[in-house]
Enzyme design. Structure first.
Site, PDB file in Angstrom:
ATOM      1  N   LYS A   1     -61.469  21.177  32.792  1.00 63.56           N
ATOM      2  CA  LYS A   1     -60.801  20.204  33.654  1.00 63.56           C
ATOM      3  C   LYS A   1     -61.673  18.964  33.733  1.00 63.56           C
ATOM      4  O   LYS A   1     -62.701  18.949  34.416  1.00 63.56           O
ATOM      5  CB  LYS A   1     -60.552  20.793  35.032  1.00 63.56           C
ATOM      6  CG  LYS A   1     -59.356  20.145  35.733  1.00 63.56           C
ATOM      7  CD  LYS A   1     -58.772  21.049  36.794  1.00 63.56           C
ATOM      8  CE  LYS A   1     -57.437  20.522  37.293  1.00 63.56           C
ATOM      9  NZ  LYS A   1     -56.834  21.390  38.322  1.00 63.56           N
TER      10      LYS A   1
ATOM     11  N   GLU B   1     -54.174  45.515  29.885  1.00 61.19           N
ATOM     12  CA  GLU B   1     -53.201  45.735  30.959  1.00 61.19           C
ATOM     13  C   GLU B   1     -51.758  45.832  30.468  1.00 61.19           C
ATOM     14  O   GLU B   1     -50.872  46.265  31.210  1.00 61.19           O
ATOM     15  CB  GLU B   1     -53.299  44.605  31.983  1.00 61.19           C
ATOM     16  CG  GLU B   1     -54.605  44.576  32.764  1.00 61.19           C
ATOM     17  CD  GLU B   1     -55.690  43.724  32.117  1.00 61.19           C
ATOM     18  OE1 GLU B   1     -56.561  43.222  32.842  1.00 61.19           O
ATOM     19  OE2 GLU B   1     -55.673  43.574  30.865  1.00 61.19           O
TER      20      GLU B   1
ATOM     21  N   TRP C   1     -56.434  18.630  32.140  1.00 63.44           N
ATOM     22  CA  TRP C   1     -56.806  19.818  31.395  1.00 63.44           C
ATOM     23  C   TRP C   1     -57.030  19.507  29.919  1.00 63.44           C
ATOM     24  O   TRP C   1     -56.287  18.743  29.296  1.00 63.44           O
ATOM     25  CB  TRP C   1     -55.713  20.882  31.501  1.00 63.44           C
ATOM     26  CG  TRP C   1     -55.709  21.597  32.826  1.00 63.44           C
ATOM     27  CD1 TRP C   1     -56.519  21.353  33.886  1.00 63.44           C
ATOM     28  CD2 TRP C   1     -54.845  22.666  33.204  1.00 63.44           C
ATOM     29  NE1 TRP C   1     -56.214  22.199  34.913  1.00 63.44           N
ATOM     30  CE2 TRP C   1     -55.186  23.019  34.530  1.00 63.44           C
ATOM     31  CE3 TRP C   1     -53.819  23.351  32.585  1.00 63.44           C
ATOM     32  CZ2 TRP C   1     -54.539  24.038  35.218  1.00 63.44           C
ATOM     33  CZ3 TRP C   1     -53.170  24.361  33.264  1.00 63.44           C
ATOM     34  CH2 TRP C   1     -53.535  24.699  34.576  1.00 63.44           C
TER      35      TRP C   1
ATOM     36  N   THR D   1     -60.878  47.322  30.910  1.00 65.25           N
ATOM     37  CA  THR D   1     -60.977  45.942  30.458  1.00 65.25           C
ATOM     38  C   THR D   1     -62.400  45.685  29.975  1.00 65.25           C
ATOM     39  O   THR D   1     -63.324  46.441  30.278  1.00 65.25           O
ATOM     40  CB  THR D   1     -60.633  44.970  31.590  1.00 65.25           C
ATOM     41  OG1 THR D   1     -61.594  45.125  32.647  1.00 65.25           O
ATOM     42  CG2 THR D   1     -59.246  45.244  32.156  1.00 65.25           C
TER      43      THR D   1
END
Length: 540
Positions: A435, A330, A440, A184
């Site tokens: 937030k 992934e 959100w 990653t």
């Protein structure tokens, strides 16, 4: 009742044999710069892979040892893509854009024994070598001075391969054994290893070739611009080999002007790259009109959200269809593809293309709340995206971050919703969601809307501390050359597109948005620079 089918393993070796046998005359063309190209057939790449496998046996690669590649997208890298898994070793693509310390961390954790490198990358590899624990040999492809490489055996690729046979007795491989490793990008903590098996890579390639994905066939010419060290170039090299499509490799020549010349000259039909690449191509086309890139029937685009304005521009001005896809290291990486359903209205068509897409057959997706409880696919409920399937990793190498897999699903860290037709809309990374006052705000949506303004070249939005609301959006904007726009003008541009409390009060204008090693906006760096007072922030 048992089946009567042969238990035939799904392996990279099977792809190699098919590509170099039935499709042996198909070609791999590599850019050499200044309009030059060199071409090999699949059959010749297979012979090169055999010679490389023999050479690696001589350097002690006899089992599932890891062999690192430090290379651009070219024919030699493709030969390694075939040779290493097919001989039973593990292909470990090293990200050349990471720092020496990060590259060393990755190579040492994987215990790479040999590195195959491009000569042009010797200056970047040299400071890494003293940090490596297990590497004893470096094989260098191409011309150039190798004196900077010390402390290990250094040999020339062409010299070593010339002494080896062009045929190799490829061993029988368990389809569930390791074929390749990718790490990653390490935007949060150290990079983590993902180990692909032969079966997962084979199934991913097969699915990529289907009409509901990228529809790669024998009539195509495939251009993987996305680096071969970034989630195996999104699986495009293996898919092309499986389909018998020609391949065009850009090597190190990734600027907009070079890519336009390559597309005009080699006439690829399918390509894949992150949005920033296509943004660069678009601006080069605007500065020097008259070029023809219409050979591209399909551009796979991902890595970050693809602005609808970018897709519309390419389709309307250049007759190039950009198709958004989503995935991660992934997930091998393709997991969802934004191919719209037939027969829908134009408005719904573009709404579908603006999403991350629907899951490819074999992949399952869902969203869950903070407690891990699944939420409805109604296009309204918002939660963390989880995925599972035969080419989705079930763990990280050495068991890192095991909690991300404890339900049998991969917790992606992406936040969004899924509608009734199965289209996934991602509103943010969990670590990037803003937030504000308990509600959100999607930084991704604000970015895509800002990029649609004619004066804006790039835009990144991050959450920054706010005394009243805990967090508010900061808009970080790069303007086109010679363009002007004020915060008030840009805020007014957004006013009829989002709810009022989403509108940023804080604005800063910079020359270039910082990026990660895989071309994504580096929001961690943006937040850090803001905290350090490096940005001149205008508040309105």
């Amino acid at each position: 009742m048992d089946s009567t089918m042969q238990n035939w393993p799904l392996t990279i070796t099977a792809i190699l044999r098919h590509a170099c046998g039935a499709n042996g005359d198909r070609t791999v063309t590599t850019a050499t710069g200044h309009g030059g190209y060199r071409t090999s057939t699949y059959r010749e790449i297979g012979e090169q892979a055999a010679r490389l496998a023999h050479a690696l046996r001589g350097f002690g690669i006899t089992g599932d040892e890891r062999v690192g590649t430090f290379m651009w997208n070219n024919a030699e890298h493709l030969a390694a893509y075939l040779a290493l898994p097919a001989m039973g070793a593990v292909l470990h693509t090293l990200n050349i854009r990471l720092s020496p310390e990060q590259i060393a961390y990755i190579a040492n954790e994987a215990q790479d024994r040999v590195i195959v490198a491009d000569a042009s990358l010797v200056p970047q590899l040299a400071p890494v070598l003293p940090l490596l624990e297990a590497v004893h040999t470096v094989i260098v492809s191409g011309d150039g001075d190798l004196s900077a490489l010390s402390g290990v055996t250094v040999v020339r690729y062409d010299d070593v391969l010339a002494a080896q046979p062009a045929q190799f007795d490829w061993p029988d491989i368990d389809e569930n054994s390791a074929a390749a490793m990718c790490y990653t990008s390490g935007t949060t903590g150290n990079p983590k290893g993902v180990v692909y098996c032969h079966r997962s890579s084979y199934l991913h390639s097969l699915s990529t070739c289907t009409a509901n994905a990228l529809d790669v066939g024998a009539g195509d010419v495939v251009l993987p611009i996305v680096p071969m060290f970034h989630a195996n170039a999104w699986g495009l090299p293996y898919a092309a080999l499986m389909a018998g499509a020609d391949l065009v490799m850009p090597d190190r020549f990734l600027d907009g002007v070079s890519l336009i010349e390559l597309i005009e000259s080699q006439r690829p039909t399918v390509a894949g790259a992150v949005p920033t690449i296509w943004n660069d191509v678009m601006h080069c086309l605007e500065k020097a009109p008259g070029h023809d890139i219409s050979s591209l029937r399909l551009v796979a685009c991902g890595g970050s959200a693809v602005p609808v304005s970018l897709m519309r521009t390419f389709q309307e001005r250049y007759d190039v269809y950009i198709q958004q896809a989503w995935g991660m290291t992934e997930t091998s990486p393709l997991a969802t593809v934004a191919k719209p359903l037939p027969g829908v209205s134009e408005e719904r068509h573009w709404a579908m293309r603006a999403t991350a897409g629907r899951a490819m057959c074999g992949v399952e997706v869902r969203i869950v709340d903070d407690t891990g409880t699944p939420m409805p696919a109604d296009g309204k409920a918002v939660g963390e995206l989880e995925v599972r399937g035969p080419w989705i990793t079930g763990s990280y190498y050495r068991g890192r971050d095991a909690e991300k897999f404890d339900t049998g699903w991969l917790r992606t860290g992406d936040v969004g919703c899924i509608d009734e037709d199965g289209y996934v809309t991602l509103t943010d990374r969990a670590k990037d969601v803003i937030k504000s006052g308990g509600e959100w705000i999607s930084s991704v949506e604000l970015e895509n809307l800002l990029i649609a303004h004619p004066a804006v070249l790039e835009a990144a939005v991050v959450g920054v501390p706010d005394e009243r609301w805990q967090e508010r959006p900061l808009a970080v904007v790069v303007l086109h050359e010679n363009a002007t726009a004020s915060p008030a003008e840009l805020r007014e541009f957004l006013a009829d597109k989002v709810v009022r409390w989403w509108l940023p009060e804080r604005w800063t204008f910079i020359d270039q948005v910082p990026r990660t090693s895989v071309g994504k906006y580096d929001k961690k760096t943006i937040r850090a620079r803001h905290a350090d007072g490096a940005y001149e922030v205008i508040t309105i």
